[in-house]
Motif scaffolding. Structure first.
Motif, PDB file in Angstrom:
ATOM      1  N   HIS A  24       0.843  -1.201   0.000  1.00 32.30           N
ATOM      2  CA  HIS A  24       0.000   0.000   0.000  1.00 32.30           C
ATOM      3  C   HIS A  24       0.874   1.246   0.000  1.00 32.30           C
ATOM      4  O   HIS A  24       1.930   1.273   0.623  1.00 32.30           O
TER       5      HIS A  24
ATOM      6  N   ASP B  40       6.231   2.728   6.759  1.00 26.49           N
ATOM      7  CA  ASP B  40       4.816   2.365   6.541  1.00 26.49           C
ATOM      8  C   ASP B  40       4.200   3.291   5.509  1.00 26.49           C
ATOM      9  O   ASP B  40       3.647   4.307   5.868  1.00 26.49           O
ATOM     10  N   ASN B  41       4.205   3.058   4.232  1.00 23.50           N
ATOM     11  CA  ASN B  41       4.783   1.877   3.645  1.00 23.50           C
ATOM     12  C   ASN B  41       5.523   2.268   2.374  1.00 23.50           C
ATOM     13  O   ASN B  41       5.411   1.608   1.348  1.00 23.50           O
TER      14      ASN B  41
ATOM     15  N   GLU C 149      -5.365   1.768   2.398  1.00 23.50           N
ATOM     16  CA  GLU C 149      -5.135   0.635   3.288  1.00 23.50           C
ATOM     17  C   GLU C 149      -5.329   1.067   4.733  1.00 23.50           C
ATOM     18  O   GLU C 149      -5.966   0.386   5.528  1.00 23.50           O
ATOM     19  N   GLU C 150      -4.785   2.245   5.049  1.00 26.37           N
ATOM     20  CA  GLU C 150      -4.833   2.730   6.434  1.00 26.37           C
ATOM     21  C   GLU C 150      -6.270   3.030   6.870  1.00 26.37           C
ATOM     22  O   GLU C 150      -6.546   3.152   8.050  1.00 26.37           O
TER      23      GLU C 150
ATOM     24  N   ASP D 197       4.571  -4.858   3.601  1.00 28.46           N
ATOM     25  CA  ASP D 197       4.102  -3.715   4.381  1.00 28.46           C
ATOM     26  C   ASP D 197       5.046  -3.527   5.568  1.00 28.46           C
ATOM     27  O   ASP D 197       5.041  -4.323   6.502  1.00 28.46           O
ATOM     28  N   MET D 198       5.869  -2.483   5.490  1.00 29.08           N
ATOM     29  CA  MET D 198       6.873  -2.187   6.511  1.00 29.08           C
ATOM     30  C   MET D 198       8.020  -3.202   6.466  1.00 29.08           C
ATOM     31  O   MET D 198       8.119  -4.081   7.315  1.00 29.08           O
TER      32      MET D 198
HETATM   33 ZN    ZN Z   1       1.031  -0.219   6.540  1.00 26.04          ZN
END
Ligand code: ZN
Length: 605
Positions: A309, A334-335, A368-369, A396-397
């Motif tokens: 994302h 992130d991210n 996404e968040e 992701d991360m």
């Molecule tokens: Zn994330």
């Protein structure tokens, strides 16, 4: 483990070993650019995506638009074909914000006294209120909790609230602590669903802070779930509430705490009129989708999705952990880290003379968040034109590698993942921490819900998570470069397997059903949390589950359960909480415009 499965795994391991022993030219690492060049590219991507210019990449805002353009340009440079709906883009709607509409009123007649509350100072509608008006006698329903079974406590016992306006205290007799027997009954959604089920015409919750401007529950912020409460709901100041109750609110709270008993009572001399209007600000966000066709004429019909994302929190908002609002949240780890990895994997695979047999679909997801909205939209509206998605790999991360520890989740979603990763890691030497579950708070969960095997790579949380201090200078670029080596090898291995990764169904049901606590039963339904609809739309039902046996299917919209109206996923959750194992209940669903009723027998969790 059954012998057949073991044999199958041995064969897979043998195949993998063969692949790893194949001529090095066909493999990933050898055609990768020099380490320093890859690290420099990652530095450039993350530096840009996490720069102040992009202002935290809030979906629907100019910063996210710049990120989208940047990613699409890199996909093009990598030789990916556009596979969105508008070039590389797949637009989708989401609710960016809620704000007060013009018609918000709360008026009280207490005996001969007329009181009018001022919006924003004395009261505020709840973000999930239904727009509308209600008028009626006020009734005080304690904490609005009806939990005779779970907590031996029932604010509604002997209380007639039909057609009346329910006034409740915030949280519970044990305060806001989620770790007491009242934990499942704290939320405003719970209080709204419960009051409506009791027949109330509206709900007014008393603020938790004497200073209304500091009240957390009165903050107008959207909980990212579609589906409103089904009737008007508002938060009122403690000063205003004291006039309704005829006594300071704190005295009532103390009395209930001291006795452990509800103190509900009608307020026959108080009439309330409540009107609420909340404007949902809809915006458009974009997934960015690029396609790399596989080399095998048959296997190229099968797709492995690689996703990351690209949206983040902008300048804060409800998911921020910053002490104050307003600072840019760069979201370097992130991210931007995952997106940089996505771009570089696209470049590396796009450049290779020998492409993987299966097709790869690179997707940078948005929103996404805000609750996995972009990925949920994609699985509902795939742009894959009939080709089958056989696996999804999520980044992701991945920018904070520490002590050589790399986490991979979803390993239990296919029997191939564990041997595949273990083999591939022999060349990379990570200290892998593998976990089985395919659920989790990132985009892979949207695919897993559709019975697609998933892998989720992450280097884990840290003190800068969701804070303005998640900056590009804290990224471990050499670490991310090494992670991409492993991900690339795993991807190529999966894309070249003779048969696609098998799907291993989860044990138990959706943890979202479980997470809120207090469940005794399971139905096996898989809600589609992204559906903007009154009711609960199902994205599927688990095989052999009570829902499947009853005849429920994907696309059904549940609007009733065990005699309760279901208008949102919250209503559904609270209805589930009240059920017992092996109980026969009726489920009402909308299917193709028809209203159908099914009988279902609940299963013990
Ligand atoms: Zn994330």
């Amino acid at each position: 483990m059954p012998n057949a499965a073991r044999l199958c795994r041995l064969v897979l391991v043998a195949l993998l070993t063969l692949w790893l022993a194949s001529p090095p030219l066909a493999r990933f690492a050898e055609v990768a650019p020099a380490d320093a060049a890859l690290e420099a590219a990652l530095r450039q991507h993350i530096g840009y995506l996490a720069s102040p210019e992009l202002a935290g990449r809030l979906p629907g805002a100019p910063g996210a638009e710049k990120a989208a353009q940047y990613i699409a340009a890199r996909f093009q440079r990598a030789g990916l074909r556009p596979l969105g709906e508008q070039g590389y883009r797949q637009p989708f709607p989401f609710i960016a914000n809620v704000r007060l509409g013009r018609r918000n009123e709360l008026a009280a007649a207490i005996g001969a006294t007329r009181l009018t509350a001022t919006p924003d100072a004395d009261f505020r509608p709840l973000a999930f209120t239904a727009d509308g008006a209600a008028e009626g006698e006020a009734v005080f329903a304690g904490y609005g909790i009806t939990a005779a079974k779970d907590a031996a406590y029932d604010d509604y016992a002997g209380l007639d609230v039909k057609g009346r306006i329910v006034v409740t205290l915030p949280y519970s007799p044990a305060g806001s602590n989620p770790h007491t027997k009242f934990g499942p009954f704290l939320s405003l959604r719970y209080k709204a669903t419960t009051a409506r089920n009791q027949g109330a015409a509206a709900l007014v919750v008393i603020a938790e802070d004497d200073d209304f401007s500091r009240s957390q529950i009165a903050r107008l912020r959207y909980d990212d779930a579609f589906g409103d409460a089904g009737f008007p709901c508002a938060v009122v100041s403690r000063a205003f509430a004291a006039k309704l109750l005829g006594t300071p609110v704190a005295d009532v709270e103390k009395a209930i705490a001291a006795s452990g008993q509800p103190a509900s009572r009608p307020l026959p001399s108080a009439r309330l009129r409540l009107r609420t209007e909340v404007v949902k600000e809809r915006r458009t966000a974009h997934n960015i989708i690029g396609w790399l066709e596989g080399s095998d004429p048959k296997l190229r019909e099968e797709i492995i999705v690689v996703g990351a994302h690209y949206d983040h929190l902008g300048r804060g908002g409800p998911n921020s952990l910053a002490p104050r609002e307003g600072d840019v949240h760069p979201g370097a780890d992130d991210n931007a880290s995952g997106v940089a990895g996505l771009i570089e994997l696209a470049q590396l695979f796009g450049r290779q003379a020998v492409r993987p047999k299966r097709s790869l679909l690179f997707i940078a997801f948005s929103a996404e968040e805000k609750g996995l909205i972009g990925s949920a939209y994609f699985v509902d509206h795939p742009t894959t034109r009939g080709k089958r998605i056989v696996a999804m790999v999520n980044l992701d991360m991945i920018g904070r590698l520490r002590d050589n520890r790399l986490a991979v989740q979803g390993v239990g979603t296919s029997s191939i993942w564990r041997p595949l990763l273990t083999e591939a890691n022999q060349r990379h030497g990570f200290d892998l921490s593998l976990s089985d579950s395919g659920f989790g708070p990132s985009d892979h969960a949207s695919f897993y819900k559709r019975n697609i095997p998933v892998l989720f790579f992450l280097t884990g949380s840290h003190p800068d998570y969701h804070r303005p201090s998640d900056t590009a200078d804290k990224i471990n670029y050499a670490g991310e470069r090494r992670i991409l080596g492993l991900v690339g090898d795993a991807l190529r291995a999966a894309a070249n397997l003779p048969t696609p990764p098998d799907f291993v169904a989860p044990k138990g049901s959706d943890p979202a059903e479980r997470a809120r606590g207090g469940f005794r039963v399971s139905l096996g339904t898989i809600p589609d949390y992204a559906a903007e609809i009154a009711g609960v739309k199902l994205s599927g039902v688990r095989e052999g589950s009570p829902a499947a046996k009853a005849g429920l299917q994907a696309e059904d919209v549940i609007v009733g359960l065990a005699g309760r109206d279901i208008k949102s996923v919250y209503d559904y959750t609270y209805a589930l909480q009240a059920l017992e194992p092996e109980q026969e209940v009726e489920v009402v669903v909308l299917r193709g415009g028809q209203r159908l009723t099914f009988k279902l027998v609940t299963a013990r969790r």
